[in-house]
Design an enzyme around this catalytic site. Structure first.
Site, PDB file in Angstrom:
ATOM      1  N   ASP A   1      30.040  38.176  43.230  1.00 31.88           N
ATOM      2  CA  ASP A   1      30.074  37.636  41.857  1.00 31.88           C
ATOM      3  C   ASP A   1      29.075  36.476  41.724  1.00 31.88           C
ATOM      4  O   ASP A   1      29.459  35.349  41.463  1.00 31.88           O
ATOM      5  CB  ASP A   1      31.499  37.165  41.502  1.00 31.88           C
ATOM      6  CG  ASP A   1      32.013  36.048  42.388  1.00 31.88           C
ATOM      7  OD1 ASP A   1      31.516  35.898  43.530  1.00 31.88           O
ATOM      8  OD2 ASP A   1      32.896  35.284  41.937  1.00 31.88           O
TER       9      ASP A   1
ATOM     10  N   HIS B   1      30.055  28.734  51.109  1.00 35.70           N
ATOM     11  CA  HIS B   1      31.165  29.635  51.451  1.00 35.70           C
ATOM     12  C   HIS B   1      30.688  31.048  51.818  1.00 35.70           C
ATOM     13  O   HIS B   1      30.989  31.567  52.893  1.00 35.70           O
ATOM     14  CB  HIS B   1      32.120  29.766  50.254  1.00 35.70           C
ATOM     15  CG  HIS B   1      32.642  28.485  49.724  1.00 35.70           C
ATOM     16  ND1 HIS B   1      33.627  27.778  50.359  1.00 35.70           N
ATOM     17  CD2 HIS B   1      32.336  27.785  48.603  1.00 35.70           C
ATOM     18  CE1 HIS B   1      33.923  26.694  49.659  1.00 35.70           C
ATOM     19  NE2 HIS B   1      33.147  26.674  48.581  1.00 35.70           N
TER      20      HIS B   1
HETATM   21  C1  BDR Z   1      34.480  31.116  46.431  1.00 37.13           C
HETATM   22  O1  BDR Z   1      34.621  30.984  45.035  1.00 37.13           O
HETATM   23  C2  BDR Z   1      33.377  31.092  44.403  1.00 37.13           C
HETATM   24  O2  BDR Z   1      33.234  30.110  43.442  1.00 37.13           O
HETATM   25  C3  BDR Z   1      32.324  31.044  45.480  1.00 37.13           C
HETATM   26  O3  BDR Z   1      31.243  31.882  45.137  1.00 37.13           O
HETATM   27  C4  BDR Z   1      33.056  31.532  46.701  1.00 37.13           C
HETATM   28  O4  BDR Z   1      32.982  32.943  46.795  1.00 37.13           O
HETATM   29  C5  BDR Z   1      34.897  29.817  47.085  1.00 37.13           C
HETATM   30  O5  BDR Z   1      36.240  29.532  46.792  1.00 37.13           O
HETATM   31 CA    CA Z   2      31.483  34.270  45.413  1.00 32.64          CA
END
Ligand code: BDR
Ligand code: CA
Length: 303
Positions: A9, A232
């Site tokens: 995403d 992340h």
């Molecule tokens: C996750 O949430 C999204 O905002 C980031 O892309 C990552 O996949 C971190 O909590």
């Molecule tokens: Ca993400």
């Protein structure tokens, strides 16, 4: 090289993960999902990544809303275009006609890892349509959940919280799962030092990522007063391509669906005074962050 299908995403850190993945693995396809921003935007951003990389990786548009709940977005972190408002580069690419879930069901094969970087709606839909699908893939490496605290709520991490019913289906599916949760990704922090290092790289990719990362640091500072941003999503790529830089522990992980304070929490059995429940997930507990950062930075050096 490992073969990956990326379900994502984008999203600032998703973009970095897509760029990294093309450097360290074979990427068979990219599937998009509603998450940080609506699916039309995540699809546009995934196409932009392929344009930046000058590759023909097919992009398949996936689910526009969670299985049972209303969409939750994260524009307060990633900006309204999902890329920290970074100037859009012109691109005329279009996504494939085939839908994302159909692609997963029809074209994923036993050597493919599904690298899940957003809410797990597409994967859960594939499993609902064919529970045996998980036996026809190598496994699922996900960024999601946490063995400790959350981010979108005190107890829930964004990707699981955004579609907890889907996450529960994936965790119960019997797939070979590697989980990079917040307990892990918060060990992989970027800072102004990272921005400075990227400034020194003369490549289109570094020039694209640098302002996005700076935006993320600005947002983090306004959200919690500290100029550190966890990368992340790249962790879930590296958990497949460079497993030796991680420490994994096999744990029982299940998703809370009904708690008023804990909906979307990943309940991880880490008890030390009782026999633990049957494990179903390889949970990443440690990462060699310096090596991970050098792999990410290295992937931005060309073109
Ligand atoms: C996750 O949430 C999204 O905002 C980031 O892309 C990552 O996949 C971190 O909590
Ligand atoms: Ca993400």
């Amino acid at each position: 090289m490992e073969s990956l299908i990326i379900d994502c995403d984008p999203g600032v850190d998703d973009m970095v993960a897509i760029l990294l993945a093309h450097h360290v693995a074979n990427v068979k396809g990219i599937v998009t999902v509603s998450g940080n921003v609506p699916v039309a935007t995540t699809t546009w951003n995934a196409l932009l990544a392929t344009e930046l990389l000058q590759v023909n990786t097919p992009v398949y548009r996936g689910s526009s809303k969670p299985l049972e709940s209303e969409p939750v977005h994260s524009e307060h972190v990633h900006g309204s275009n999902g890329l920290g408002g970074v100037v859009r580069i012109e691109q005329r690419r279009v996504s494939e006609e085939k839908g994302g879930v159909d692609f997963l069901l029809e074209e994923a094969s036993p050597e493919d890892w599904i690298v899940a970087l957003g809410p797990l709606t597409n994967l859960a839909t594939a499993i609902q349509r064919d529970p045996d699908w998980v036996e026809r893939i190598r496994g699922i490496s996900m960024m999601g959940g946490s063995t400790t605290h959350g981010n979108i709520t005190p107890t829930a991490e964004f990707n699981v919280y955004a579609d907890p019913e889907a996450a529960a289906i994936v965790f119960e599916s019997g797939a070979d799962i590697r989980m990079c949760g917040l307990n892990l990704t918060h060990q992989f922090l970027t800072s102004d030092e990272t921005v400075k290092e990227l400034h020194g790289i003369d490549s289109d990719l570094a020039k694209f990522v640098t302002p996005m990362l700076k935006f993320l640091l600005d947002r983090m500072e306004s959200l919690n007063g500290r100029r550190f941003a966890a990368l992340h999503d790249p962790c879930a790529v590296l958990a497949v391509t460079h497993p030796s830089i991680f420490g994994f522990e096999e744990l029982s992980v299940h998703v809370e669906l009904s708690g008023t304070l804990t909906r979307g929490m990943t309940v991880c059995d880490q008890r030390t005074t009782r026999m633990r429940e049957q494990p179903n997930v390889w949970v990443a507990q440690e990462i060699d962050a310096a090596t991970a950062l050098s792999l990410v930075v290295g992937s931005l050096k060309s073109p």
